[in-house]
Design a protein around this motif. Structure first.
Motif, short mmCIF file in Angstrom:
data_model
loop_
_atom_site.label_atom_id
_atom_site.label_comp_id
_atom_site.label_asym_id
_atom_site.label_seq_id
_atom_site.Cartn_x
_atom_site.Cartn_y
_atom_site.Cartn_z
N GLU A 10 39.00 -123.97 16.05
CA GLU A 10 39.43 -122.75 15.14
C GLU A 10 37.57 -121.31 14.55
O GLU A 10 37.90 -120.60 14.63
CB GLU A 10 39.50 -123.44 13.27
N ARG A 11 36.73 -122.96 14.71
CA ARG A 11 35.73 -122.13 14.29
C ARG A 11 35.33 -120.74 15.86
O ARG A 11 34.76 -119.91 15.48
CB ARG A 11 34.52 -123.26 14.31
N ALA A 12 35.06 -122.06 16.94
CA ALA A 12 35.10 -121.05 17.48
C ALA A 12 36.05 -119.47 18.14
O ALA A 12 35.83 -118.72 18.64
CB ALA A 12 35.18 -121.47 20.04
N ALA A 13 37.21 -119.91 17.14
CA ALA A 13 38.00 -118.88 18.32
C ALA A 13 37.64 -116.81 16.89
O ALA A 13 37.36 -115.62 17.11
CB ALA A 13 39.70 -119.06 17.28
N ARG A 14 36.14 -117.48 15.59
CA ARG A 14 35.70 -116.36 15.79
C ARG A 14 34.49 -115.43 16.11
O ARG A 14 34.41 -114.23 16.23
CB ARG A 14 34.45 -117.00 13.99
N PHE A 15 34.40 -115.99 17.45
CA PHE A 15 33.10 -115.54 18.29
C PHE A 15 34.04 -115.24 19.92
O PHE A 15 34.66 -115.82 20.64
CB PHE A 15 32.44 -116.48 18.96
N THR A 16 34.50 -113.74 19.87
CA THR A 16 35.66 -113.04 21.00
C THR A 16 33.94 -111.75 22.28
O THR A 16 32.86 -111.41 20.79
CB THR A 16 36.09 -112.65 20.47
N TRP A 17 34.55 -111.90 22.63
CA TRP A 17 33.10 -110.63 23.39
C TRP A 17 33.97 -109.51 23.43
O TRP A 17 33.07 -108.18 23.00
CB TRP A 17 33.74 -111.45 25.28
N GLU A 18 35.38 -109.20 23.04
CA GLU A 18 35.37 -107.61 22.73
C GLU A 18 35.69 -107.18 21.09
O GLU A 18 34.71 -106.35 21.16
CB GLU A 18 37.39 -108.46 22.77
#
Length: 382
Positions: free
Chosen positions: A350-358
């Motif tokens: 859930e936390r990692a979903a905040r970090f995207t390359w787009e």
């Protein structure tokens, strides 16, 4: 007339690093989120024949030298000849005599100037880190004063830049890195779930600030109660010889494995099977392995320091990195409690979903757009 944006990606190397990953991902996503601009990728001769990003609005230019190498200081004229409207150095160093209308610098950390003693522990380390510190002090100050805008990869890094260099809020923007969620979640036939023989994973370079000596001492406290558990140490072996010596002195040779550099597919497999990623750094600019581990559903044990808390929130077990017994206690908790591991896997994803390359690319393009305000083409223009 289309505006030309130069992306200096000379930290891309044949050996994957966090700086190289950032550069590759940004140039992979920027052309799509900002198709109204033309991008010029500035790369080293090693990659003269390799197209780093074969998009229609990308051309590539070759200029020698890493961004953090003294040779880069004399490449300003070569960059000037590219006819750029904006130049973005993806590492916090700028050539002298750079004459481009708008300049952006990405600031990753201040380790070279504030924690240089933690960059080397090999032969002649004192001379190496003092030289690094002196070079970093001059070149980083020049870059941050010359740049029209600074992109910091974390709020902690931005705060340190404000405190040390007096950068006003108007000249600095925080843009977090991302993770390749599609790859980390890929169903490619790899076995899912924890490995039959338990192991803890360490991933990254082994420079002193990564604190792997403390990790080994912590594992020495854990190993007697978990004789079947291994510690796998993967990544560049900057201090591998010293760490291997310490491993032998601690009597851990049968339980610690130095894996060296491993391909991305193997990293994903290790994330999936690990009881936890253990990442006890003393200082970081961001911490790529944290986000990648969380995105892959790997529990994380890491350091209780501000920059890492910024990234992991409450989705990891955090311990005092200066106290091996505290790291050991967190490792034991995650090894002994399957329910805790399941909760950390869920919270981490859930936390990692905040970090995207787009998102990283879009926020970077927004910085360009503000600097190019008044030009005929900017983000969102029709």
């Amino acid at each position: 007339m289309r505006l030309r944006i130069g992306l200096d990606v000379r930290m891309v190397d044949s050996i994957e690093t966090g700086l190289g990953r950032y550069a590759r991902e940004l140039v992979r996503h920027l052309p799509a989120v900002a198709p109204q601009w033309d991008f010029v990728l500035i790369k080293r001769p090693l990659f003269a024949r390799e197209r780093l990003a074969p998009a229609a609005n990308i051309e590539e230019a070759v200029i020698p030298g890493y961004l953090d190498h003294p040779l880069n200081l004399v490449t300003g004229e070569a960059i000037n000849r590219l006819g750029l409207d904006l130049y973005h150095s993806l590492h916090h160093f700028l050539p002298l005599r750079l004459r481009v209308p708008r300049v952006v610098v990405t600031l990753h950390d201040l380790i070279w100037v504030e924690h240089a003693e933690l960059t080397f522990d090999t032969q002649f380390s004192w001379l190496k880190w003092r030289t690094t510190q002196l070079f970093g002090r001059g070149t980083m100050r020049h870059a941050l004063e010359r740049a029209d805008h600074v992109i910091a990869i974390s709020h902690h890094t931005a705060a340190r830049a404000r405190a040390r260099y007096g950068l006003p809020d108007s000249r600095i923007t925080v843009v977090h890195h991302g993770a390749d969620h599609g790859f980390l979640h890929a169903d490619d036939g790899a076995p899912e779930g924890e490995a039959a023989r338990p192991y803890l994973l360490s991933l990254g370079n082994s420079k002193p600030y990564k604190n792997l000596r403390a990790l080994l001492r912590a594992f020495a406290l854990v190993a007697p109660r978990h004789p079947d558990t291994r510690l796998l140490i993967a990544g560049r072996g900057d201090s591998a010889r010293n760490l291997r010596t310490l491993t032998c002195l601690l009597g851990l040779s049968s339980q610690v494995e130095f894996c060296g550099m491993i391909p991305d597919a193997e990293v994903r497999r290790l994330f999936v099977g690990a009881r936890a990623l253990v990442f006890p750094s003393l200082i970081e600019g961001f911490g790529f392995p944290l986000v990648e581990a969380m995105a892959a559903g790997c529990p994380v044990v890491t350091s209780d320091i501000p920059v890492i808390r910024e990234i992991v929130g409450d989705s990891a077990l955090c311990a005092d990195p200066t106290r091996p017994e505290h790291i050991a206690a967190a490792m034991e908790r995650v090894l002994d409690d399957p329910g805790l591991r399941a909760r950390l896997r869920r919270l981490g994803r859930e936390r990692a979903a905040r970090f995207t390359w787009e998102a990283c690319a879009r926020a970077t393009a927004a910085v360009y757009g503000r600097l190019l305000a008044g030009a005929p083409e900017e983000p969102g223009a029709s």
